[in-house]
Design a protein around this motif. Structure first.
Motif, mmCIF file in Angstrom:
data_model
loop_
_atom_site.group_PDB
_atom_site.id
_atom_site.type_symbol
_atom_site.label_atom_id
_atom_site.label_comp_id
_atom_site.label_asym_id
_atom_site.label_seq_id
_atom_site.Cartn_x
_atom_site.Cartn_y
_atom_site.Cartn_z
ATOM 1 N N GLU A 82 0.834 -1.220 0.000
ATOM 2 C CA GLU A 82 0.000 0.000 0.000
ATOM 3 C C GLU A 82 0.862 1.261 0.000
ATOM 4 N N GLN A 83 1.767 1.318 -0.954
ATOM 5 C CA GLN A 83 2.683 2.468 -1.025
ATOM 6 C C GLN A 83 2.046 3.646 -1.752
ATOM 7 N N TYR A 84 1.509 4.550 -0.982
ATOM 8 C CA TYR A 84 0.954 5.805 -1.504
ATOM 9 C C TYR A 84 1.664 6.940 -0.789
ATOM 10 N N GLN A 85 2.279 7.806 -1.532
ATOM 11 C CA GLN A 85 2.931 8.934 -0.863
ATOM 12 C C GLN A 85 1.886 9.981 -0.466
ATOM 13 N N THR A 86 2.004 10.493 0.743
ATOM 14 C CA THR A 86 1.087 11.553 1.183
ATOM 15 C C THR A 86 1.290 12.788 0.317
ATOM 16 N N GLY A 89 6.530 3.403 8.750
ATOM 17 C CA GLY A 89 6.155 3.190 7.349
ATOM 18 C C GLY A 89 6.480 4.467 6.593
ATOM 19 N N SER A 90 7.735 4.869 6.707
ATOM 20 C CA SER A 90 8.137 6.225 6.267
ATOM 21 C C SER A 90 8.119 6.398 4.754
ATOM 22 N N GLY A 91 8.117 5.291 4.011
ATOM 23 C CA GLY A 91 8.104 5.418 2.547
ATOM 24 C C GLY A 91 9.261 6.282 2.093
ATOM 25 N N GLU A 119 10.965 1.688 7.745
ATOM 26 C CA GLU A 119 10.341 1.296 6.471
ATOM 27 C C GLU A 119 10.764 -0.128 6.134
ATOM 28 N N ILE A 120 9.785 -0.955 5.767
ATOM 29 C CA ILE A 120 10.074 -2.371 5.494
ATOM 30 C C ILE A 120 10.722 -2.560 4.116
ATOM 31 N N ASP A 134 10.344 -4.316 9.745
ATOM 32 C CA ASP A 134 8.900 -4.341 9.950
ATOM 33 C C ASP A 134 8.591 -3.513 11.204
ATOM 34 N N VAL A 135 7.554 -2.694 11.154
ATOM 35 C CA VAL A 135 7.225 -1.881 12.331
ATOM 36 C C VAL A 135 7.023 -2.731 13.587
ATOM 37 N N ASN A 164 1.468 7.505 8.011
ATOM 38 C CA ASN A 164 0.365 7.283 7.085
ATOM 39 C C ASN A 164 0.455 5.808 6.733
HETATM 40 N N1 SAH Z 1 4.683 7.584 5.144
HETATM 41 C C1 SAH Z 1 4.820 7.657 3.709
HETATM 42 C C2 SAH Z 1 4.410 6.359 3.016
HETATM 43 C C3 SAH Z 1 2.973 5.955 3.204
HETATM 44 S S1 SAH Z 1 2.592 4.425 2.351
HETATM 45 C C4 SAH Z 1 4.025 8.809 3.215
HETATM 46 O O1 SAH Z 1 3.261 9.366 4.005
HETATM 47 O O2 SAH Z 1 4.148 9.184 2.039
HETATM 48 C C5 SAH Z 1 2.821 3.213 3.638
HETATM 49 C C6 SAH Z 1 4.283 2.787 3.797
HETATM 50 O O3 SAH Z 1 4.355 1.782 4.797
HETATM 51 C C7 SAH Z 1 4.898 2.185 2.531
HETATM 52 O O4 SAH Z 1 6.117 2.811 2.240
HETATM 53 C C8 SAH Z 1 5.112 0.707 2.887
HETATM 54 O O5 SAH Z 1 6.221 0.126 2.241
HETATM 55 C C9 SAH Z 1 5.299 0.787 4.397
HETATM 56 N N2 SAH Z 1 4.971 -0.448 5.098
HETATM 57 C C10 SAH Z 1 3.939 -1.301 4.846
HETATM 58 N N3 SAH Z 1 3.927 -2.303 5.741
HETATM 59 C C11 SAH Z 1 4.981 -2.086 6.591
HETATM 60 C C12 SAH Z 1 5.472 -2.755 7.742
HETATM 61 N N4 SAH Z 1 4.892 -3.869 8.206
HETATM 62 N N5 SAH Z 1 6.553 -2.250 8.365
HETATM 63 C C13 SAH Z 1 7.166 -1.112 7.908
HETATM 64 N N6 SAH Z 1 6.730 -0.435 6.820
HETATM 65 C C14 SAH Z 1 5.653 -0.909 6.178
#
Ligand code: SAH
Length: 227
Positions: free
Chosen positions: A40-44, A71-73, A93-94, A125-126, A139
């Protein structure tokens, strides 16, 4: 071992002076190379990020604070807190590729803004994240691909910090409210957005889709026996 990027002294003064200036800088950071649907990689969106971060700044939640971006993306949220005077950042970030982009965005901002920033990057992983922080910001995946992914992030966030900023699908607001109550936290603020999802994934048909999203500020209650 987390990779550390250190400079001599901690950054405590905001680099940007307005929400608009923040949004402009954040709009220039590099996005996901190839967004992964399963994560679910969506940048804010930069305007949305700037709006929430500016409110967090005005609430005194960023300056001189130790922040974790879960989940810093590509780093848009954490980088924004840095520009508003956070003293220390941990990006979690995973996905290795996204984490690399985040590091590059950090380096670019650091040289451009000549700030004294203290940041570390954990590719994990978080669920495995440990530490003590003032604020968690995120996010997270909304749980549309992996059920309860949002719950895992929330659980971790309240374990790590007494103040949490978190984005959720508006339709799950009831769940977030119940989660906060059950865990001795209170939703002190919430903001609604029509979240633009740019066409970064193959299954998106319209150029820009919009979904109702809510960002909540959770705060641990003093008399809480939880956590
Ligand atoms: N925070 C960023 C990215 C949001 S998308 C922004 O606001 O733009 C969600 C992010 O969570 C993605 O980069 C995805 O790779 C990461 N993610 C998903 N599952 C994860 C997990 N279990 N542990 C760490 N990161 C994870």
């Amino acid at each position: 071992m987390p990779e550390k990027e250190r400079t001599n002294k901690k950054h405590t003064t905001p680099i940007v002076q307005s929400k608009g200036q923040l949004a402009i800088i954040l709009s220039k950071i590099k996005g996901f190379n190839e967004a992964k649907v399963s994560l679910e990689q969506y940048q804010t969106d930069s305007e949305v990020a700037a709006s929430v971060l500016w409110n967090a700044f005005l609430s005194g939640d960023l300056q001189n604070k130790k922040i974790v971006d879960l989940g810093s993306g590509t780093g848009i949220l954490g980088l924004g807190t840095m520009l508003l005077g956070a003293s220390e950042l941990v990006f979690v970030e995973i996905d290795k590729t996204a984490s690399e982009t985040c590091k590059n965005n950090f380096s670019a901002l650091k040289s451009e803004c000549s700030g004294d920033f203290l940041a570390s990057f954990r590719t994990e992983d978080v669920s495995d994240t440990t530490g003590v922080f003032d604020v968690a910001i995120m996010n997270p995946p909304f749980g549309t691909k992996k059920e309860h992914a949002d719950r895992v992030f929330l659980q971790k966030a309240i374990e790590l910090a007494p103040v949490v900023y978190s984005f959720h699908k508006a339709s799950t607001f009831g769940f977030v409210q119940a989660f906060a109550k059950d865990n001795g936290f209170k939703i002190t603020h919430h903001w609604q957005f029509l979240f633009p999802l740019k066409q970064t994934m193959k299954h998106h048909t319209k150029k820009i889709q919009r979904i109702n999203v809510v960002c909540v500020r959770l705060e641990k209650q003093r008399n809480s026996n939880h956590c």
